[in-house]
Design an enzyme around this catalytic site. Structure first.
Site, PDB file in Angstrom:
ATOM      1  N   GLU A 124       0.819  -1.218   0.000  1.00 41.09           N
ATOM      2  CA  GLU A 124       0.000   0.000   0.000  1.00 41.09           C
ATOM      3  C   GLU A 124       0.852   1.268   0.000  1.00 41.09           C
ATOM      4  O   GLU A 124       0.359   2.349   0.296  1.00 41.09           O
ATOM      5  CB  GLU A 124      -0.972  -0.001   1.178  1.00 41.09           C
ATOM      6  CG  GLU A 124      -1.911  -1.186   1.208  1.00 41.09           C
ATOM      7  CD  GLU A 124      -2.722  -1.347  -0.079  1.00 41.09           C
ATOM      8  OE1 GLU A 124      -3.037  -0.319  -0.708  1.00 41.09           O
ATOM      9  OE2 GLU A 124      -3.024  -2.491  -0.455  1.00 41.09           O
ATOM     10  N   ASP A 219      -1.371  -1.932  -9.344  1.00 41.34           N
ATOM     11  CA  ASP A 219      -2.022  -3.231  -9.179  1.00 41.34           C
ATOM     12  C   ASP A 219      -2.217  -3.944 -10.514  1.00 41.34           C
ATOM     13  O   ASP A 219      -2.781  -3.375 -11.467  1.00 41.34           O
ATOM     14  CB  ASP A 219      -3.379  -3.059  -8.512  1.00 41.34           C
ATOM     15  CG  ASP A 219      -3.278  -2.487  -7.112  1.00 41.34           C
ATOM     16  OD1 ASP A 219      -2.164  -2.472  -6.565  1.00 41.34           O
ATOM     17  OD2 ASP A 219      -4.314  -2.058  -6.571  1.00 41.34           O
TER      18      ASP A 219
END
Length: 721
Positions: A124, A219
């Protein structure tokens, strides 16, 4: 000729505890087709990070995919990025676990892919200024972060090229800024638009002015798994057209791995970065009531101070969501036990580079980040993700017990500040059950673990306001989406109608054995909707520990808590004492709560009393999880049902999937209330209701003369389904 180095990175991840069919869908619609298309364009290079949970699934279910990756590594087309193996938020971990997880990933990658990573993915992109020390000690040389981090340090967009060096206590690490313009364009803009964007970055190299390097790393699920992207990326051949465009422009547009660039380029400069993550994460970390205010100023692109307007800080999820904090601190609590059992921090780190013992793997699985925060991608509201974390925590602790306990039927307690709020909890551990009491919060059991199944049965999330709830009225319904794929941050969609009717916000944290004095006409519907009147403050209030006796009885142990407070009755405020004595058995999986309620005033009191217990078996509508009330017939036995049953003397929550049932027994109730605790949250697929657990509350009405007491005993036992 103007030139640019395009550093292309992909991060593939599925969380610990996700369903097997989700792994399969992600593989079939995203990971495998991406690699198949990538293989056709040899001029395109990529840095690929695959998280440990996904690597383990691939090794068991699709080893050929790993073989293909290894071949691409050998051909020099793919660089493997390291990271914390089970995708933890590194700053939230004890240092031994952070270093250990990175070393585990490095060793695994070297063994399976023939390449030890030089750089790493940071889960993250949560940055803390102390991380260079951890990253360098783990043997990593560089990582990638959002350009948000760099803007907060004062850099302009045109200055964020290549990589920068940062350090802590003399340990240096390279940090690459991820270009947000590319992150939002790929794969949503056309390949031609992206090429033009990169052309705008290119410049003529000269002495002292090397070829600029721009980084994309994001991602992998954007390429087929995000809503509406499979058709766009594969059926309409966006990915093939993008790779073709990169290849066709390779004379001036050099696609490289991060490692290739790092090995051949000098740093752009030095930098010290503040705590940060990507923009959206820092917004999600803010208190719910401040997000709307933040959006008003942070989304103003004309504000020259915008780069310095930052949201929250990832650890503040631990403040925003007490359930996340409790689970995180439980993992830290377990980490200390594992480290002690293994012989200390150095033993933990050493084990990571070899073959970590199973109790260490279990602990590290419990540190997977997804269950500890909430945003479009966070899994805090997903009960099965939290359940997996707790199961791994409990498995690790049981392995420690097997190693250090001298007797199987142990039953003991300690006072310790588990959740780090400055107040000690009373922790009871035994062969069958763990119970974590919070005396300052209603004397409730905030965690109740059935250890034979490694199941935290009290893992129930409270219902709370989220700022996106205000968007429900204009959300898209299934089938309404129009046009091409949108970036996931622009999608406002509901998965089912009527969600606005489920927007209920709890007054207190969910727990077991929470005590209520209610208005005499309170109904189960009012109780579920949190619109009832509380005539005395006991749930969520401070109880005192009277005693904790673990030596007086051979077969069990007792914990006694009490509180005296005023309760309204016929216009008077009458002092009432609630004393509850918990009895834990050494020989059976059960706990009894003996209540004694005493009128401490000089006037009679008419009382409506309820004991609330929140329990979960994870699925509200599954046929293999259901209620049974002895001697009563239920219109619906599902755990998502609601009802008030007069005269009930008990209730069972049965779980044939996991193979156990909970049996709550008590004296005949005025009414037994039950209702599902359902939250409304937003994920990448849209708004959805999630069953968190079931609230069961036997109620009694009685009168007490001055000095008179009333006693009720509730017993919660565990047995076969």
């Amino acid at each position: 000729m103007k030139q640019v180095d395009f550093l292309f990175g992909i991060h593939d991840h599925q969380p610990v505890g996700n369903f097997g069919h989700v792994f399969r869908e992600a593989f079939d619609r995203c990971y495998r087709p991406f690699l198949d298309v990538f293989a056709q364009y040899p001029k395109v290079h990529a840095s690929i990070h695959t998280s440990g949970p996904l690597l383990e699934w691939l090794a068991e279910n699709e080893p050929g995919y790993l073989d293909l990756l290894r071949a691409m590594v050998a051909a020099g087309r793919v660089e493997i990025l390291g990271g914390g193996f089970y995708e933890p938020i590194l700053p939230s971990l004890p240092e031994r676990d952070a270093i250990g997880q990175i070393k585990m990933m490095a060793a695994w990658s070297e063994k399976r892919f023939g390449q030890r990573p030089a750089g790493m993915w940071l889960a993250e992109r949560v940055w803390d200024p102390y991380l260079p020390r951890v990253i360098a000690k783990s043997g990593m040389k560089f990582t990638v972060l959002d350009d948000t981090h760099f803007r907060s340090a004062g850099l302009k967009d045109e200055e964020m090229r290549g990589y920068f060096l940062t350090e802590r206590e003399g340990d240096t690490v390279g940090v690459y800024p991820i270009d947000k313009g590319l992150r939002y364009r790929i794969p949503f803009a056309t390949p031609d638009d992206i090429i033009e964007y990169l052309r705008g970055v290119a410049r003529e190299p000269s002495e002292g002015q090397p070829i600029p390097a721009v980084t994309y790393a994001d991602d992998g699920e954007k390429f087929g798994l995000w809503p509406d992207t499979f058709k766009w990326v594969y059926e309409e051949r966006w990915l093939a057209r993008f790779f073709h465009a990169l290849s066709e422009n390779s004379e001036w547009l050099h696609t490289k791995t991060l490692g290739e660039h790092f090995a051949g380029a000098a740093p752009t400069g030095r930098i010290y970065l503040p705590t940060a993550s990507y923009d959206e994460m820092m917004e999600w970390a803010l208190p719910a009531g401040r997000i709307v205010d933040f959006e008003k100023v942070s989304h103003d692109d004309k504000n020259p101070a915008k780069p310095f307007i930052r949201g929250g800080f990832w650890p503040n999820f631990m403040v925003k969501y007490p359930e996340a904090n409790w689970m995180s601190k439980r993992a830290t609590f377990a980490s200390a036990q594992v480290a002690k059992a293994m012989g200390g921090d150095s033993a933990v780190i050493a084990a990571a580079s070899a073959e970590p013992p199973e109790m260490l793997r279990k602990l590290w699985r419990a540190q997977c980040n997804c269950g500890y925060w909430h945003g479009l991608f966070g899994g805090l509201y997903l009960n099965y993700i939290r359940h997996s974390n707790y199961t791994n925590i409990l498995d690790a602790e049981k392995m420690v017990e097997q190693k250090v306990r001298s007797r199987e039927d142990h039953l003991e307690h300690e006072s310790v500040d588990v959740d780090k709020d400055g107040r000690e909890e009373l922790v009871v551990t035994g062969r069958f059950l763990n119970a974590f009491f919070k005396p300052e919060y209603g004397g409730a059991v905030m965690e109740l673990d059935f250890k034979p199944k490694s199941f935290n049965v009290s893992n129930v999330m409270s219902r709370r306001f989220e700022p996106y709830h205000d968007k429900l009225s204009h959300a898209e319904h299934p089938g309404q989406a129009k046009g091409g794929p949108k970036t996931i941050h622009d999608i406002v969609r509901v998965k089912e109608p009527g969600l606005e009717k489920k927007l209920v916000y709890d007054r207190y944290a969910r727990g077991c054995f929470l005590d209520h004095f209610l208005g005499e006409k309170t109904t189960v519907d009012e109780f579920a909707a949190q619109t009832y009147h509380e005539t005395g403050w006991f749930s969520g209030a401070v109880y005192k520990i009277v005693s904790a006796d673990f030596t007086g009885t051979r077969d069990g142990a007792t914990v006694v808590l009490s509180r005296t407070a005023e309760v309204e009755s016929h216009g008077r405020k009458i002092p009432v004492e609630v004393e509850k004595t918990f009895v834990f058995s050494r020989r059976t999986p059960s706990v009894a709560a003996r209540y004694r309620i005493t009128n401490k005033g000089s006037h009679p009191a008419e009382l409506f009393f309820a004991v609330e217990t929140n329990l979960t078996l994870l699925a509200g509508d599954a046929d293999d999880r259901f209620y049974e009330i002895p001697g009563k017939t239920l219109e619906s036995k599902k755990l998502a049902s609601r009802g008030a049953t007069a005269g009930a003397e008990g209730i069972d929550l049965a779980d044939r999937w996991s193979g156990f049932r909970m049996q709550l027994r008590f004296p005949a109730a005025h009414e037994l209330w039950r209702y599902p605790v359902e939250t409304v949250s937003q994920s990448e697929g849209g708004f959805e209701a999630t069953y968190q657990g079931s609230c069961v509350a036997p109620t009694w009405k009685f009168a007490l003369a001055p000095g008179e007491s009333m006693e009720k005993t509730l017993k919660l036992a565990f047995g076969d389904a």
